[in-house]
Every structure is written in C-alpha cells, then in structure tokens.
Scaffold this active site. Sequence first.
Site: not given
Length: 631
Positions: A335, A364, A382, A384, A386, A465, A511
């Site tokens: 993000c 992580r 991910q 991912d 946005h 979420k 997200h």
Amino acid sequence: MNVVLPDNSTLELLDGATGLDAARAIGPKLAEQAVLIRANGNPQDLRLPLEDGQSIQILTTRDTSDPDALYVLRHSTAHLLAEAVRRLYPGVKVAIGPPIENGFYYDFDFPEPLHEEELDRIEAELNRELEEGREWTREEISRDEAKARFAAEGEPYKVELVDSAEGQITLYTQGDFTDLCRGPHLQNSKPIKAVKLTSLAGAYWRGDSDRPQLTRIYGTAFYSQKDLDAHLARLEEAKKRDHRRLGAQLDLFHLSEHSPGSPFWHPKGMVIWNELEDLRRRQNLRRGYSEVKTPLLYDVDTFITSGHYENYKDNMFFVASKEDEKQFALKPMNCPGHMLLFGSALRSYRDLPFRYAESSTLHRDELAGTLHGLLRVRHITQDDAHIFCSPDQIEAEIFACLDFAAYLYDLFGLTAQFELSTRPEKKVGTDEEWDFTEGALRAALERRGIEYTVNEGDGAFYGPKIDLHMTDVLGRSWQMGTIQLDAIMPQRFGLSYMGADNKEHTPYVIHRALLGSLERFIGILIEHYGGAFPLWLAPVQVRVLPVGEAHTEGAHAVAAKLAERGFRVDVGEATETIGKRIRAAELEKVPFVIVYGDRESEESLAVRERGGGQSHESFEDFASRLATLVS
RNA sequence: GCCGGAGUAGCUCAGCUGGAAGAGCAAUUCACUUGUAAUGAAUAGGCCGUGGGUUCGAGUCCCACCUCCGGCUCCA
C-alpha cells in the site's frame, strides 16, 4: 400441553414435562437411549422442561453422526477428563472444557508441567470411569453460591467464569466432580463407547497472551469404536494430502533452515506459480487494472506515515545502508508504494478509478512458532491491487472485486467463507469515517446476496475488510482473499484529486488481494487437488514412454511435436521396465502417459489417463483433446 | 514469542539399559530390451541438526541454541 413429533403427530404431556418425560411417554427403550432433545431445532438438555406447542426431536445413541449428538457426547467426555485429571494430579486447577469440531478439549493449570507420555495414563483413568459408569445431575444455583463453592474448592478460574457467565448459573456433577456448565449433557456415560486423547498444547487463559498459559488436553469421543477408527483413518488419509508432504514428493518446493518461512520453488512448482501469475495478469488486464512495480525497500518514514511502523514494527525487517543515516525497511505490504505512486502527479476525477496491480515480494517477520509450510510464510507474494476512487465509485468497485473473486474461486472449484471484519481497538480515523466504510462493505455483501459472518473488531487499523477463508485438509481455516475499504491512508499520505468542482478531494482506496498470498494459495491448491492438478496447472502434462530403446527416437519425435503445440511434455527413457515407469508417472500424478512402441504410430497413439483409463487415438485427435482441456 | 513433541543416507524409518551406524525406496553401474502401478545384481551414499558438558567410551545421558511438527497468541 402438547408437543409435535418429527412425523407431525402430537404428543400430550403433563405441564412442565421434560424432554426425558417425552421420551418415556413414547417408550422406555427410547428414554434409555436418549442423549439430547432438539426443541424447535435448538439442542436442549433432556432434563429441561418443554413448552407447549414446541416441535421436538429426540436424539439417541443411534444418531452417531449427528453434530449435536456428537457435541453432547464430547462435552460430557470433557467433564470425565477433568474428573480423571483432578484425581491423578492433586493441586491441578480446572479452567474450561468445551466440545469442538471433531472432538473436545479441557484446559488445566498443572502444578508441574505435563508431558505427552502421561496422556496414556489419563486416558486409562478415563476409561476406568467409563467402566464404573457415571451419571450426570444438573442443578441451578445462585451466582454467589457458585462463587463461594468454587472459591472453597480452590478453583480461581471457575470463580472468574461465574463472574462472566450470563443468565442462570447451572452446575453439572458426575462422580466427585462438579463443573460450572451451561450443558447440555448426557444422562449417563453409557453412550461413550470410544475415547482417545489426541494431543497436548499450551493455551492462554481466555485467549489472552498476557495471562497465564494453561495446559490444554485435546481428545475425541464417539458412539462406537468403529467410528473412532474411521475418524483416525480419515486423519491419516488427510495427512497424505498435506501440501508439505506432496510438495516434496512432487518436487514442487522445499523449505530450508537458512531462510525460515521462505519457500524455494523448484522448476515444477514454478510452473504452477507462473500459470497463476498468467491468470492474474490476463484477468487484471481484462478488468481494467494497470500493472505497476514499486520498490521493495523504503525509508522508515514511509511506514511512519502509513501507520504500519507503529502497528507492525515488530513484524518488519529493517535494513541499514552504509551511506545513509536513514534506516530502511523491506516492505511488508504494497500500500505505501501505491500511495506514493498515486501522489506522484496531479490527478483528475476524470481519470478515476486508478486500479494499480502488483504481485510483489513482501517480507513479514512472523513469529517462529506461527510458520506453517506454504500456508504461513515470511516471504509472501500477494496478488495485490489498490483501487483509488471517488465515493460514488466505491459500490461498483467492490461489486467488481466480489465478482472477480467469485470467478477465480469457481475456476478451482473452491468455496470460500466470507467474513466482515469491523473497526478494531487500535483504529485510526473517526467513527463517522468507519460508519461509512463499514456500511459500504456490508451493503455490498447484502446486495450481492452473499452469506457472511461478522468479526467485530477484527478490521485493519485503517479500514474494515471482507475476508475470504478456506479450510485445509486438517480442517484449519486460512484467510485467502481480502477486500478492504480505506478512508484513512490516502489522508495520511496527503493524496487528492481535482473534482468537477475544481476543488481537491481525498480519494478512497480499496485494498484487495483475491488469491491472497500466492504461496498460501498454491498450498491450498495442492491439498485441494491432492497433488493431481488439472491439466492446465500440471507441471508435466504428458509423459511419453518408449517401450524399448529402439523406440527412443519415435518417442522423442512425438514429444517434440506436442511441445511445439505448447504442451509441457517429457520423455521417460527406457532404462527401466515400462511397468515401473508407468508407476512412477502415476506417483507423480502426470495427467497423460503415452506408451510408444512397435504398435504405435502417429495415426494410433496409446494414451493412458491418470488413474488408469486407456485409449488409442491419433496424434491430431489427442492434441486437439489436450487443447480443449486446457482452454 | 509461549506450552508440548521431534531432528540418524536425497525420502520413509530402525538403532534396547552408553560399547564397531542399519533397512527399504531413490541414485549410480552392469546385465536384461521390456506393453500399462515396482526385473535382477553390484556400487556409492553419514560432522547421527549445531555448540558445549558428563564418561575410558555418547546417535544414545545433561545444558544451550537452530529448525521442523501439534497447539496457543498474532496475521497490515
């Protein structure tokens, strides 16, 4: 009064009659075998009174696979476990012991650590209780009386539970053990025919890591030994599908102590990875996403701005530069990068929404004890994206995300459970903002007619979420996709776009990751398919086996022609018997094997399908069959 | 991170109360030239997770650490 039986007939009973009375009125055998009653569909203790007009169903020892009947059996077994443990380990304190899916547990505070080998001894004592037989009695008492009683027994956990219990306080007693319990319970221990204590674990009191850690004993119980045996056999079968075992067996990936939680992808595993990447790219393109690439490394200020530093610094990897005073960190999520990208130019409302997609490497620093094969990793990738949009675009964008997710999951025959997570304690932003974002997600789920559960307080710090959960072979639930609505982070990064009113507005950000983590998704897929991937995902789609060395050339020619058509094909050289090479292909779960010998030619190939089906067909027919299967 | 368990050949595992490191599969070589789930023989393969300790002697006993497994907590 009257109650209605499952066949819709009416049974007349005295006022205040209990479930057991109803069973007796029908027959003595039924009363003896009764374990539980369902009144208007709700499980209820046999000892409790029925109400006029209720429809009832009496569950007996013959309802061996009914979830409610198993629950009551296991709940009662948990109480027997507590009784046995208290007898064997004087000074032990009991905490809580509910039935769970596939079994039960009971938490204890032992004066000395308990070791696994002692489970046998406890199980023997439990079986001794079963041989002696136990009856349960139920009593209702006042809160103060219950607290006094447990305090006198030196059971502080029970005292605390009385304090937080709702409604009438009830106790159940069997043998010399009385437990605070809402019930329901069996009449006696006769229906408990098979018990097994399965494992030992630490568990924090009330799930709070700041409170004492108790010792949890897991077990299971059934109405027959046969059912227990079948359960254990099922577990063994499930373990064969475990993605960690299959990952090694099929040569897909491995994990190394040199980089815990970071998979090494082997060539065959990478085929699956790349197929999923291709799928992601194709679909993103079709759905109006733009592919971007943002750095892996950022100065710490970026994460202070986003709020991640404050909330997750313990789970981030930090990196020093020899030239720069600044400290850097490996990105744990995309993000902030996408925020900076959006903020790099003046944006107009005419260009919204921006849909930035990136499947990037994230790190992580997860606690060592939480790592779990591909399902919980430190190196996470991910799928991912946005989506930066205006308020009036939110609904359509969320719908599109939900539809996209449905498309992907259908493709694999997976069914997800939807969960809505709402504002957490450590939230940033105002309640008004959260009212709006939570309302938008809830409305989207409801207008799409999706069934979901709510996890109060489980949202991200910047927004609520929708999570999509999947279950692994051993019944553990894992989060896959997530769709999050964020009104906060764009503000923190000072993002804006020019509106039609010639004023600056702050965009909303959605997200979203749909497969979730590629690592985890592949782990789930391995288990879902038991390693037998559909043709389009199979690392080797076709293996050609020359019968003897004389057929090597012909076999390679067939393989080359298939490879030319874009199929993944290899040749199993004739160094072993044909039987052995077929066996090897089956163990590797190769979808198609072509046996090529004297009898074969391009006009007639011997095709074997995974599992054993055989046919003869021409090269062209086979190739077009493959093409149809992968499309 | 916490509680409990485990680490022996590439894989699956044996190795008893401390006394010369083993099997099957896989690999390699040779023979066999194979027809739809295991041909035979031979060979090679080991810092017994890492470091320290006890002992005449440690895969085995003790301590620490690492990794993995079952849970708990956590999961942006």
